[in-house]
Design an enzyme around this catalytic site. Sequence first.
Site, PDB file in Angstrom:
ATOM      1  N   GLY A  70      17.379  -6.654  28.993  1.00  0.00           N
ATOM      2  CA  GLY A  70      17.758  -5.986  30.234  1.00  0.00           C
ATOM      3  C   GLY A  70      19.113  -6.440  30.753  1.00  0.00           C
ATOM      4  N   GLU A 107      14.388  -7.536  22.400  1.00  0.00           N
ATOM      5  CA  GLU A 107      13.037  -7.145  22.826  1.00  0.00           C
ATOM      6  C   GLU A 107      12.060  -7.041  21.664  1.00  0.00           C
ATOM      7  OE1 GLU A 107      15.831  -5.940  24.007  1.00  0.00           O
ATOM      8  OE2 GLU A 107      15.667  -5.421  26.125  1.00  0.00           O
TER       9      GLU A 107
END
Length: 694
Positions: free
Chosen positions: A105, A128
């Site tokens: 993010g 991720e």
Amino acid sequence: MTAITDFVSYEAQGSVGVVTVNNPPVNALSVGVRAGIKGGVEAAIADDSVSAVVLACEGRTFIAGADITEFGKPPMEPGLHEVIGVIESSSKPVVAAIHGTALGGGLETALGCHYRVANGTAKVGLPEVKLGLLPGAGGTQRLPRVVGIPMALTMIAGGNPIGAKKALEVGLISEIIEGDLTEGAIAFAKKVVAEGRPLVKISDQNDKLEEAKSNPAIFDDFRKSIARKSRNFEAPENCIKAVEGSVNLPFAEGLKRERELFMELMQGEQSKAQQYFFFSERLANKIPDVPKDTPLIDINTAGIVGAGTMGGGIAMNFLQAGIPVTIVETTQEALDKGIGIIEANYAATVSKGRMKQEAMDKCMSLLTGTTSLEDLADVDIVIEAIFENMDVKKEIFGKLDAICKDGAILATNTSTLDIDEIGEATKRPEYVIGLHFFSPANVMKLLEEVRTKKTSATVMATCMALAKRIGKVPAMVGVCDGFVGNRMLAQRGEQANKLILEGAKLEDVDRVLFDFGMPMGPFAMSDLAGNDVGWRIRQGRGVTSPVADAICELGRFGQKTGDGYYHYEKGSRTPQPDPIVEDIIVKAARDAGINRREVSDEEILKRCIYPMINEAAKILEEGIAARASDIDVIWVYGYGWPIYRGGPLRYADHIGLENIYNDLLKFKEEHGDEWTPAPLLEKLAKEGKGFKDL
Ligand code: 3H9
């Protein structure tokens, strides 16, 4: 300076508004950070005194991603998409100032900015996938629009970050800033305004997608290229599908597709297990009874006793971390051979392009060979890595104790012997510790550290920190036969051997465990490690194992001799079932009076894995491991337990301890007392709890 939230502040510095995130340790995007960035950028947009915005971070890193501790909890506004939307649609250019690691993010936020600059040591990436996820805040749609599909696939489905230099080369950042990063970013922002540069919205850029539009095979080729590494993992395929969406769908639709694929993973068991593992790995670093502020011993030099396979591999870890190593052998010939192997290993890595020649030269320049233990007088730590013989080890530790300076740590790489006893051969048992590396020692990430009754807190804390420095993941355990990893492995090995006598084919035992996600099954693993290793240990202990012994008596030591449990064609590592071995098994079963039968895959799996879990419960009860999650770390990093199953004890909780307990009782009825459930497992099962509740 205005505090927007507890974690984000805003300040106009001349004509540039600076939004600063301060959420130690890694500036994760918790709700307060998200709200703060949104508010900060909005404040800058509303501030007539500024014409551009810089987004920067305090502390050791730019934003390292979403706050993983928020996963699984009810979502809190504003979401990251909303924050990135505010940034991207800002009427004033927003520049991300990146240092440390912009991950997940964090990079997605930076990709929402119109420009990105970084200092020279920064790294950027979308990891991720390593949490069983995919970038869920536009990363799968924006990154391909900047770096093109092939590189985006590698970064998103592989998860490894790239350095600032590479990021500049591929256009992911615009400039590398020398000197103060925020000042450099402010100067860059002013330049953007002065030169009237456009507000680059990555979501509008489609040029880099053209290559894949004209060559859709790019995705299947990529799938094939990662098939072996990503076997059984769900996340890499969803990552690829999301990136496909960036090519086949308009941006907004691509985002929706990304969301669907992200949620699918988030709700799945694999991602939960991988998130659990992320925290388990970090927890393993902390020893409950060793305070965080325990003083450490400076480790600037290391000595290694034994230049065999283990000693050489261990040495390589230290050399790569820039720690000079003195390696000792008994004869010049053995020393030359050991050093030659280290050099050849590095040369092979260089020839594969995975290491620079200069790096290899630097490593080799830090290595000194000797045949005299006296040359270890000044080193800060010694690791003994000779063959497993208690008398010889005690003699060596006695000598090392006399030779080495006060305060030097004396470690042993033993995988079987009583380290308390080894410590007693010295006058400094509190400086004695086990550092159990896993073969190949320069590759396997686990370092099973073994504390004796007397090992001091300082020595333990130092060795935990040292592990990180040499690129290992440590877990601290206590002394017992086989410590944690091999003690559990022995249980599996015993059942595997029984299963083949009862009628299971050994290739079926291996297949079931391979399909479960292990890198290989017990028999293929034994062939790889060398069947003679276990044979020697059994002989030393006066125990027998009919099939394993018969195989060794024929000189079938495994891959190195071309034959073991399997046959191997010259130059091949592919195991081929061998009728000779089947005959040995049938005969051994007959000799033991066993009536052979069909054994189902389900039974194979349970009989191999449940005794490991039962043994782990005993290990926990005895206090040999401090936490269930430490045992999981040991199995993932030392034995290749599939990370998407979190580790044996996380798996046990997933199956349910009550179910396992009932199966143990059933096996006990069929096969005897060795299946008696461990009291801890029984207690947890009866209370409807899991290892997670300990
Ligand atoms: C994501 O971003 C999803 C988005 O795409 C979509 C959203 C919609 N959250 O590793 P360290 C803690 S997914 C919470 O020892 P280092 C960690 O537990 C995320 N906590 O330091 C530890 O706590 P403690 C994508 C986090 O210097 C402490 O920080 N990002 C997070 O060796 C220090 O960590 C990633 O996957 C987090 N995101 O390494 C990056 N990250 O001290 C994950 C760390 O109590 N993080 N903590 O044990 C890392 O790779 C490493 O932590 C990093 C620093 C390289 C940043």
